[in-house]
Design a protein around this motif. Structure first.
Motif, mmCIF file in Angstrom:
data_model
loop_
_atom_site.group_PDB
_atom_site.id
_atom_site.type_symbol
_atom_site.label_atom_id
_atom_site.label_comp_id
_atom_site.label_asym_id
_atom_site.label_seq_id
_atom_site.Cartn_x
_atom_site.Cartn_y
_atom_site.Cartn_z
ATOM 1 N N ALA A 18 -9.626 -34.912 23.974
ATOM 2 C CA ALA A 18 -8.995 -33.637 23.604
ATOM 3 C C ALA A 18 -7.476 -33.729 23.726
ATOM 4 O O ALA A 18 -6.746 -33.294 22.839
ATOM 5 C CB ALA A 18 -9.538 -32.517 24.478
ATOM 6 N N THR A 19 -6.997 -34.312 24.811
ATOM 7 C CA THR A 19 -5.553 -34.458 25.013
ATOM 8 C C THR A 19 -4.944 -35.354 23.947
ATOM 9 O O THR A 19 -3.891 -35.039 23.382
ATOM 10 C CB THR A 19 -5.267 -35.027 26.420
ATOM 11 O OG1 THR A 19 -5.851 -34.165 27.395
ATOM 12 C CG2 THR A 19 -3.784 -35.136 26.682
ATOM 13 N N ALA A 20 -5.606 -36.462 23.643
ATOM 14 C CA ALA A 20 -5.112 -37.381 22.618
ATOM 15 C C ALA A 20 -5.118 -36.729 21.236
ATOM 16 O O ALA A 20 -4.174 -36.875 20.452
ATOM 17 C CB ALA A 20 -5.937 -38.668 22.607
ATOM 18 N N SER A 21 -6.176 -35.980 20.914
ATOM 19 C CA SER A 21 -6.267 -35.309 19.617
ATOM 20 C C SER A 21 -5.191 -34.249 19.467
ATOM 21 O O SER A 21 -4.545 -34.144 18.420
ATOM 22 C CB SER A 21 -7.640 -34.654 19.437
ATOM 23 O OG SER A 21 -8.643 -35.625 19.346
ATOM 24 N N LEU A 22 -4.976 -33.475 20.518
ATOM 25 C CA LEU A 22 -3.948 -32.444 20.471
ATOM 26 C C LEU A 22 -2.566 -33.076 20.313
ATOM 27 O O LEU A 22 -1.743 -32.608 19.526
ATOM 28 C CB LEU A 22 -3.995 -31.575 21.726
ATOM 29 C CG LEU A 22 -3.074 -30.373 21.716
ATOM 30 C CD1 LEU A 22 -3.463 -29.393 20.617
ATOM 31 C CD2 LEU A 22 -3.100 -29.681 23.063
ATOM 32 N N GLY A 23 -2.322 -34.179 21.032
ATOM 33 C CA GLY A 23 -1.051 -34.881 20.908
ATOM 34 C C GLY A 23 -0.837 -35.459 19.522
ATOM 35 O O GLY A 23 0.281 -35.464 18.998
ATOM 36 N N ALA A 24 -1.919 -35.926 18.877
ATOM 37 C CA ALA A 24 -1.816 -36.476 17.524
ATOM 38 C C ALA A 24 -1.500 -35.385 16.512
ATOM 39 O O ALA A 24 -0.754 -35.599 15.558
ATOM 40 C CB ALA A 24 -3.109 -37.198 17.152
ATOM 41 N N ARG A 25 -2.063 -34.210 16.701
ATOM 42 C CA ARG A 25 -1.843 -33.084 15.784
ATOM 43 C C ARG A 25 -0.490 -32.407 16.008
ATOM 44 O O ARG A 25 0.089 -31.847 15.092
ATOM 45 C CB ARG A 25 -2.933 -32.034 15.941
ATOM 46 C CG ARG A 25 -4.255 -32.488 15.432
ATOM 47 C CD ARG A 25 -4.323 -32.297 13.944
ATOM 48 N NE ARG A 25 -5.691 -32.531 13.519
ATOM 49 C CZ ARG A 25 -6.024 -32.986 12.345
ATOM 50 N NH1 ARG A 25 -5.099 -33.238 11.462
ATOM 51 N NH2 ARG A 25 -7.274 -33.188 12.054
ATOM 52 N N PRO A 27 2.644 -33.683 17.802
ATOM 53 C CA PRO A 27 3.448 -34.640 18.568
ATOM 54 C C PRO A 27 4.769 -34.069 19.093
ATOM 55 O O PRO A 27 5.315 -34.596 20.059
ATOM 56 C CB PRO A 27 3.695 -35.774 17.565
ATOM 57 C CG PRO A 27 3.548 -35.144 16.226
ATOM 58 C CD PRO A 27 2.512 -34.070 16.406
ATOM 59 N N LEU A 28 5.275 -33.011 18.503
ATOM 60 C CA LEU A 28 6.542 -32.430 18.952
ATOM 61 C C LEU A 28 6.362 -31.339 19.993
ATOM 62 O O LEU A 28 7.327 -30.713 20.415
ATOM 63 C CB LEU A 28 7.330 -31.888 17.755
ATOM 64 C CG LEU A 28 7.695 -32.931 16.708
ATOM 65 C CD1 LEU A 28 8.451 -32.289 15.552
ATOM 66 C CD2 LEU A 28 8.520 -34.049 17.319
ATOM 67 N N ALA A 29 5.123 -31.104 20.417
ATOM 68 C CA ALA A 29 4.855 -30.066 21.416
ATOM 69 C C ALA A 29 3.938 -30.594 22.517
ATOM 70 O O ALA A 29 2.831 -30.094 22.708
ATOM 71 C CB ALA A 29 4.239 -28.843 20.738
ATOM 72 N N PRO A 30 4.386 -31.602 23.271
ATOM 73 C CA PRO A 30 3.516 -32.165 24.310
ATOM 74 C C PRO A 30 3.155 -31.164 25.405
ATOM 75 O O PRO A 30 2.144 -31.328 26.072
ATOM 76 C CB PRO A 30 4.334 -33.338 24.868
ATOM 77 C CG PRO A 30 5.750 -33.006 24.538
ATOM 78 C CD PRO A 30 5.704 -32.225 23.247
ATOM 79 N N TRP A 31 3.945 -30.111 25.557
ATOM 80 C CA TRP A 31 3.646 -29.099 26.570
ATOM 81 C C TRP A 31 2.333 -28.379 26.273
ATOM 82 O O TRP A 31 1.710 -27.815 27.170
ATOM 83 C CB TRP A 31 4.793 -28.096 26.666
ATOM 84 C CG TRP A 31 5.175 -27.507 25.343
ATOM 85 C CD1 TRP A 31 6.093 -27.998 24.458
ATOM 86 C CD2 TRP A 31 4.610 -26.355 24.727
ATOM 87 N NE1 TRP A 31 6.136 -27.218 23.337
ATOM 88 C CE2 TRP A 31 5.241 -26.198 23.475
ATOM 89 C CE3 TRP A 31 3.640 -25.446 25.110
ATOM 90 C CZ2 TRP A 31 4.935 -25.154 22.604
ATOM 91 C CZ3 TRP A 31 3.327 -24.408 24.237
ATOM 92 C CH2 TRP A 31 3.980 -24.271 23.008
ATOM 93 N N LEU A 32 1.872 -28.387 25.025
ATOM 94 C CA LEU A 32 0.595 -27.754 24.697
ATOM 95 C C LEU A 32 -0.574 -28.453 25.382
ATOM 96 O O LEU A 32 -1.578 -27.820 25.700
ATOM 97 C CB LEU A 32 0.355 -27.780 23.177
ATOM 98 C CG LEU A 32 1.112 -26.783 22.336
ATOM 99 C CD1 LEU A 32 0.880 -27.055 20.862
ATOM 100 C CD2 LEU A 32 0.717 -25.361 22.682
#
Length: 80
Positions: A18-25, A27-32
């Motif tokens: 989940a963390t990797a998928s969110l980061g891939a979608r 990338p400019l909002a790592p705080w999410l």
């Protein structure tokens, strides 16, 4: 419109995906991705039951989940 059931992701493998998928979608909002901050502290997966498409004319059309997933044009997310 997508309808279905949200399932909380709790195992370490699910949370890593989940963390990797969110980061891939996003990338400019790592705080999410920080502890599921975008959902109040958890990660969830939608198990899709129904898909309805609405165009300008003719009203909604129901398509199968298989048709929807075969036609997705978004960049691939992190694979399971």
């Amino acid at each position: 419109t997508l309808t279905g059931t949200l399932r909380e992701q709790t195992s370490s493998a699910q949370l890593q995906r989940a963390t990797a998928s969110l980061g891939a979608r996003h990338p400019l909002a790592p705080w999410l991705a920080a502890g599921g901050a975008h959902t109040g502290g958890g990660y969830f997966e939608l198990e899709i039951d129904e898909v309805w498409l609405l165009d300008h004319y003719g009203g909604p059309t129901r398509i199968s989940v298989a048709e929807y997933t075969q036609c997705a044009r978004l960049p691939p997310m992190v694979q399971r």
